[in-house]
Write an enzyme that holds these catalytic residues in place. Structure first.
Site, mmCIF file in Angstrom:
data_model
loop_
_atom_site.group_PDB
_atom_site.id
_atom_site.type_symbol
_atom_site.label_atom_id
_atom_site.label_comp_id
_atom_site.label_asym_id
_atom_site.label_seq_id
_atom_site.Cartn_x
_atom_site.Cartn_y
_atom_site.Cartn_z
ATOM 1 N N LYS A 1 47.936 59.280 101.675
ATOM 2 C CA LYS A 1 46.666 60.005 101.751
ATOM 3 C C LYS A 1 45.580 58.826 102.373
ATOM 4 O O LYS A 1 44.849 59.207 103.251
ATOM 5 C CB LYS A 1 46.241 60.221 100.272
ATOM 6 C CG LYS A 1 44.597 60.494 99.973
ATOM 7 C CD LYS A 1 44.486 60.834 98.518
ATOM 8 C CE LYS A 1 43.130 60.572 98.117
ATOM 9 N NZ LYS A 1 42.039 59.723 98.376
ATOM 10 N N ASN A 2 45.794 57.835 101.851
ATOM 11 C CA ASN A 2 44.718 56.879 102.317
ATOM 12 C C ASN A 2 45.044 55.997 103.890
ATOM 13 O O ASN A 2 44.250 55.448 104.172
ATOM 14 C CB ASN A 2 44.834 55.412 101.370
ATOM 15 C CG ASN A 2 43.993 55.864 100.018
ATOM 16 O OD1 ASN A 2 43.007 56.876 99.878
ATOM 17 N ND2 ASN A 2 44.503 55.389 98.874
ATOM 18 N N ARG B 1 35.078 60.643 99.649
ATOM 19 C CA ARG B 1 34.227 59.458 100.023
ATOM 20 C C ARG B 1 34.667 59.107 101.485
ATOM 21 O O ARG B 1 34.202 58.368 102.233
ATOM 22 C CB ARG B 1 34.814 58.259 99.012
ATOM 23 C CG ARG B 1 34.184 56.990 99.456
ATOM 24 C CD ARG B 1 34.579 56.036 98.505
ATOM 25 N NE ARG B 1 33.935 54.465 99.096
ATOM 26 C CZ ARG B 1 32.928 54.018 99.131
ATOM 27 N NH1 ARG B 1 31.807 54.997 98.565
ATOM 28 N NH2 ARG B 1 32.713 52.729 99.629
ATOM 29 N N ASP C 1 35.537 59.924 94.044
ATOM 30 C CA ASP C 1 35.991 59.788 92.502
ATOM 31 C C ASP C 1 34.813 58.963 91.897
ATOM 32 O O ASP C 1 34.086 58.185 92.383
ATOM 33 C CB ASP C 1 37.030 58.754 92.407
ATOM 34 C CG ASP C 1 38.466 59.593 92.657
ATOM 35 O OD1 ASP C 1 38.198 60.893 92.718
ATOM 36 O OD2 ASP C 1 39.417 58.877 92.920
ATOM 37 N N ASP D 1 44.803 51.343 92.277
ATOM 38 C CA ASP D 1 45.069 52.821 92.100
ATOM 39 C C ASP D 1 46.111 53.065 91.167
ATOM 40 O O ASP D 1 46.349 54.165 90.836
ATOM 41 C CB ASP D 1 45.383 53.374 93.460
ATOM 42 C CG ASP D 1 44.197 53.756 94.127
ATOM 43 O OD1 ASP D 1 42.991 53.654 93.583
ATOM 44 O OD2 ASP D 1 44.015 53.896 95.544
ATOM 45 N N MET E 1 38.262 45.920 89.693
ATOM 46 C CA MET E 1 37.430 46.655 90.577
ATOM 47 C C MET E 1 36.508 47.480 90.293
ATOM 48 O O MET E 1 35.393 47.875 90.952
ATOM 49 C CB MET E 1 38.313 47.243 91.777
ATOM 50 C CG MET E 1 39.142 45.786 92.436
ATOM 51 S SD MET E 1 40.447 46.551 93.636
ATOM 52 C CE MET E 1 39.267 46.894 95.178
#
Length: 431
Positions: A24-25, A95, A119, A314, A336
């Protein structure tokens, strides 16, 4: 759109093979970067999830054609595009809308972006994007929206104030179109950043240092057409390792992209979970010790996230749930995001033994027997972690706001049910 629920009957062992979706990223910045070229682009292995569908709507809104020619194949042609005001309702959903800044600035010389959504895991600053694009020649104004303008982009020696993934991606895309050489320092080097860089090279860009924290981009590039296959999602692979472990199941994760799994495998080995590699498949055996490995000298171990190539942020939510089923004590340190840990109250209500020390640290003592419960998914990764907890818990769990899970995991309930899980989606899928 009706909210989505997952009703999960826990306690079932899984077995079989599963292939991870495309990353996805990777898909999101690559879809945005397809706007750089006026020639056709075909993307394969694109995860068909809510975030990619939303970004496809956004690129259509600026004049690009984007058609799904197969379940996971996307054809994009940005022959002529305009820097129209982007739909605030679409931008607030993801985002990744910020990723349009680089390509639209390069093609149109301006772009107006409403605040990006995504998110709710803590503040995610945009300063690095602004600083990088300003150094490449853009003027940025912030009011109720972000306005980027540049008569021309010029190569520069750019030092990012933090190795932000999306800021690296925006700067990389803009640098491909800039006049002259750009040196991008303190760049993120995650697999999805490498995937974007390799896609840009496939279009005709000249980029050195892919996979390192210093990239050199020779612009402006003459870009053509390309067909490009997006690599497997290493975060989904990590989620599946955790799923196999907590259900004490053997799973074969096929075409898993093992070259990007070193730190993930090392993190799970700290929890007593050892995987086997066969070619590009990863096998998670069912006979795991699930015993947390003490640090040298018998000290309480710590699992912490850091920028790539260390253990990814993640996967912290997944690791926390997995640790509840392992023997021993471990400190989880999420560096983070200051709100990502807040989902652990749901695990505590299910019977997990967790002390939340502060917004960034939690101590997990296991193993604990989890009981089914009703939960709300606050973000993509916590939602998947809750699904792991529900699948291994005794009894039935209900996960509300499962829309969040589906933003990042394609048809996950169908794919897990094929392995032996019992997950009912409400409402049922139409196709």
């Amino acid at each position: 759109m009706a909210p989505i629920q997952y009703i999960v009957e826990g306690g079932h062992r899984l077995s079989g093979s599963i292939e991870p979706s495309g990353n996805k990223n990777s898909a999101l910045p690559i879809i945005a970067a397809a706007l750089l070229t006026e020639h056709p682009v075909t993307l394969e292995n694109v995860p068909r999830i809510r975030d990619t569908e939303t970004l496809v709507e956004l690129i259509r809104s600026v004049g690009a054609s984007a058609e799904w020619t197969g379940r996971n194949t996307l054809h994009i042609h940005a022959k002529s595009i305009r820097a129209a005001d982007l739909d605030p309702e679409l931008c607030v959903r993801i985002r990744a809308s910020i990723l349009l800044a680089g390509p639209l600035l390069a093609r149109c010389g301006e772009v107006m972006l409403p605040p990006p959504g995504g998110d709710v895991i803590g503040r995610r600053r945009l300063d690095t994007h602004v600083l990088a694009l300003e150094q490449l020649g853009a003027k940025v104004t912030a009011t109720d929206r972000l306005e980027f303008r540049a008569a021309r982009l010029a190569g520069a020696d750019v030092f990012l104030d933090e190795p932000s993934v999306t800021a690296t991606e925006n700067a990389l895309v803009a640098a491909v179109a800039a006049d002259g050489v750009t040196i991008l320092r303190n760049a993120a080097s995650e697999p999805h950043v490498q995937d974007l860089a390799n896609f840009l090279v496939a279009l005709g860009a000249r980029i050195e240092g892919i996979g390192t924290n210093t990239m050199v981009i020779h612009g402006p590039a003459t870009l053509g057409e390309a067909t490009y296959r997006i690599q497997p999602d290493h975060i989904e692979v990590g989620s599946l390792i955790g799923l196999a472990a907590v259900t004490r199941s053997q799973l074969r994760i096929v075409r898993s992209g093992v070259e990007h799994l070193r730190s993930i495998r090392m993190g799970f080995e700290r929890l007593g979970i050892v995987c086997r590699v066969e070619g590009d498949d990863l096998i998670v055996p069912s006979n795991q010790t699930l015993k947390i490995q003490d640090d040298f000298g018998g000290h309480v171990p710590k699992l912490e996230d850091q920028p790539w190539p260390a253990f990814p942020a993640d996967l912290m939510s997944i690791a926390i749930v997995t640790a509840t089923q392992c023997e021993g004590v471990i400190l989880m340190f999420e560096k983070m995001f200051e709100s990502r840990m807040f989902f652990v109250d749901k695990l505590i209500a299910m019977g997990a033994r967790i002390v939340l020390c502060d917004p960034h640290r939690a101590i997990i003592a296991g193993p604990s027997r989890l009981r089914g419960a009703s939960m709300i998914s606050p973000d993509i990764r916590a939602g998947m972690a809750m699904l792991l907890a529900a699948v291994c818990a005794e009894g039935t769990s209900t996960i509300n706001n499962a829309d969040q899970i589906e933003r990042g995991y394609e048809r996950i309930e169908e794919r897990l049910n094929a392995l032996g899980a019992k997950i009912k989606r409400v409402p049922e899928r139409k196709s």
